[in-house]
Write an enzyme that holds these catalytic residues in place. Structure first.
Site, PDB file in Angstrom:
ATOM      1  CB  CYS A  92      -0.922   0.022   1.212  1.00  0.00           C
ATOM      2  SG  CYS A  92      -2.151  -1.299   1.235  1.00  0.00           S
ATOM      3  CG  HIS A 369      -6.229   1.673  -0.432  1.00  0.00           C
ATOM      4  ND1 HIS A 369      -5.093   2.284  -0.928  1.00  0.00           N
ATOM      5  CD2 HIS A 369      -5.797   0.692   0.413  1.00  0.00           C
ATOM      6  CE1 HIS A 369      -4.020   1.682  -0.406  1.00  0.00           C
ATOM      7  NE2 HIS A 369      -4.432   0.717   0.396  1.00  0.00           N
ATOM      8  CB  CYS A 399      -0.676   0.855   7.502  1.00  0.00           C
ATOM      9  SG  CYS A 399      -2.326   0.635   6.792  1.00  0.00           S
TER      10      CYS A 399
END
Length: 415
Positions: A92, A369, A399
């Site tokens: 991510c 996302h 994160c």
């Protein structure tokens, strides 16, 4: 050491990441990357012969998303063959890391013009995943699993909420706030400078506005959603019969029971999207008459417990603040990726932040996302908000799987 400046930032709208439902799902991932790369060049009258490198983030580098997506997307966008490209994976955190590395190349004096960004088409990667094989971040390395058992991200989110005593009401409140702020931002045109439409190969519009948000979300509507990660908790993941939940309990035996609090409404949305940022040295910008919008102040990386996986943003933020010689009170705009509501809620609580400065225009719970692109999107969002509000400093972090978090602080160029 020279300075690195952000000249421009653009992104696609985020499309629902499901084949047959999302407006972008029928397109090739390289096409999505090419869309923002073409836009960043055209918007700045950039001679792509001058581009030293393109640093791209893509987390699931397989099939259509493999083969160095950054380089291939640049070629598809009509860039000069002199503009080389690479693609990286920090899960991510990839989209922040691409910008951090681009800035480092410029600040070291090795390069003058670097484009950073990322692409992720979750509609594609989910369509090719094998539903019979539980996804494991350790790649099936049992030696590593014995040292650092790593679970499924949503199960980790529920584990953190349980250990921290954060209840569903607090997380749903944050999700409703995210939706309301995103709705306000769209109504007021706060994303317009960054957004570029995505066209189909025949020239027609595929998507020119955000597709994922649910602006009517309320506490009552979210209360009707079932939590989802209790199902993942009990999935066996290896020949020993251990489940995702038991992998966490190996390191955290005090976690006797999970309080499952995350659901589709307070977790990040599955979407498709891409983003790009143009970074240059001061000398190049002055030579070409480009207006610098922001300066890179500091970057940092931080690792944390890979078993809980999602807790590195707080130490990453503290580290990058220390590198910059700033305090939390100096930051006008905070962007912390809403991978799950507990990540943002814990971040706000641990750093004792003013909630009005955090994710001012909503986050991934409302907007989605696209994993390898999100970090670049958030940096552009922070920059746009600094310019809108007149703020000076923005801090972006998120994160990443494996228990990591990259971070960056930018400073708006005041004119």
């Amino acid at each position: 050491m020279t300075e690195a400046y952000i000249i421009d930032a653009c992104r696609t709208p985020r499309g629902i990441g499901k084949v047959g439902k999302g407006a972008l799902a029928h397109l090739h991932p390289q096409h999505l990357g090419a869309t923002v790369l073409k836009a960043i060049a055209e918007r700045n009258n950039l001679n792509t012969d001058d581009v030293d490198d393109i640093i791209w983030g893509t987390s699931s580098q397989t099939g259509k998303q493999g083969c160095d997506l950054g380089r291939m997307a640049a070629l598809d966008a009509g860039y000069s063959i002199k503009a080389s490209g690479m693609t990286l994976d920090r899960f991510c955190g990839s989209g922040i890391t691409t910008v951090n590395l681009a800035a480092a190349q410029i600040m070291s004096g090795m390069e003058d013009v670097v484009i950073a960004g990322g692409t992720e088409m979750m509609s594609y990667t989910s369509s090719i995943a094998d539903p019979k094989v539980p996804p494991m971040l350790d790649g099936g390395n049992m030696s590593l699993r014995a040292k650092h058992p790593q679970s499924q991200q949503g199960v980790c989110a529920d584990a953190i909420a349980t250990l921290e005593g954060i209840d569903r009401t607090a997380l749903d409140e944050l999700a409703v706030t995210s939706q309301a702020r995103a709705a306000r931002a769209m109504e007021e045109g706060r994303f317009e400078r960054a957004l570029v439409p995505v066209h189909n190969p025949d020239g027609s519009i595929a998507l020119d506005q955000e597709e994922f948000p649910r602006p009517g979300s309320t506490m009552e509507s979210l209360a009707g959603l079932k939590t989802v990660f209790s199902m993942w908790r009990d999935i066996p993941v290896d020949e020993t019969g251990r489940t995702y939940g038991q992998l966490i309990q190996i390191k955290y035996p005090e976690l006797q029971e999970f309080n499952h609090v995350h659901h589709a409404g307070n977790s990040s949305g599955v979407v498709d999207g891409a983003a790009a940022l143009l970074l240059t040295s001061k000398s190049y910008a002055e030579k070409k008459g480009l207006t610098s919008r922001a300066r890179i102040v500091a970057t940092a990386n931080m690792g944390d417990c890979p078993t809980l996986m999602l807790n590195a943003p707080v130490p990453a933020a503290r580290k990058v603040l220390s590198k910059a010689g700033l305090s939390k009170d100096d930051i006008d705009v905070w962007e912390i990726n809403e991978a799950f509501a507990v990540v943002a809620e814990k971040f706000i609580r641990d750093l004792d932040l003013d909630r009005e400065k955090v994710n001012i225009n909503g986050g991934a719970m409302a907007l989605g996302h696209p994993i390898g692109a999100t970090g670049s999107i958030l940096i552009g969002t922070a920059l746009d908000e600094l310019e809108r509000s007149g703020g000076r400093y923005g801090l972006v972090t998120m994160c990443a799987a494996g228990g990591m978090a990259p971070a960056i602080i930018i400073e708006r160029i005041q004119t």
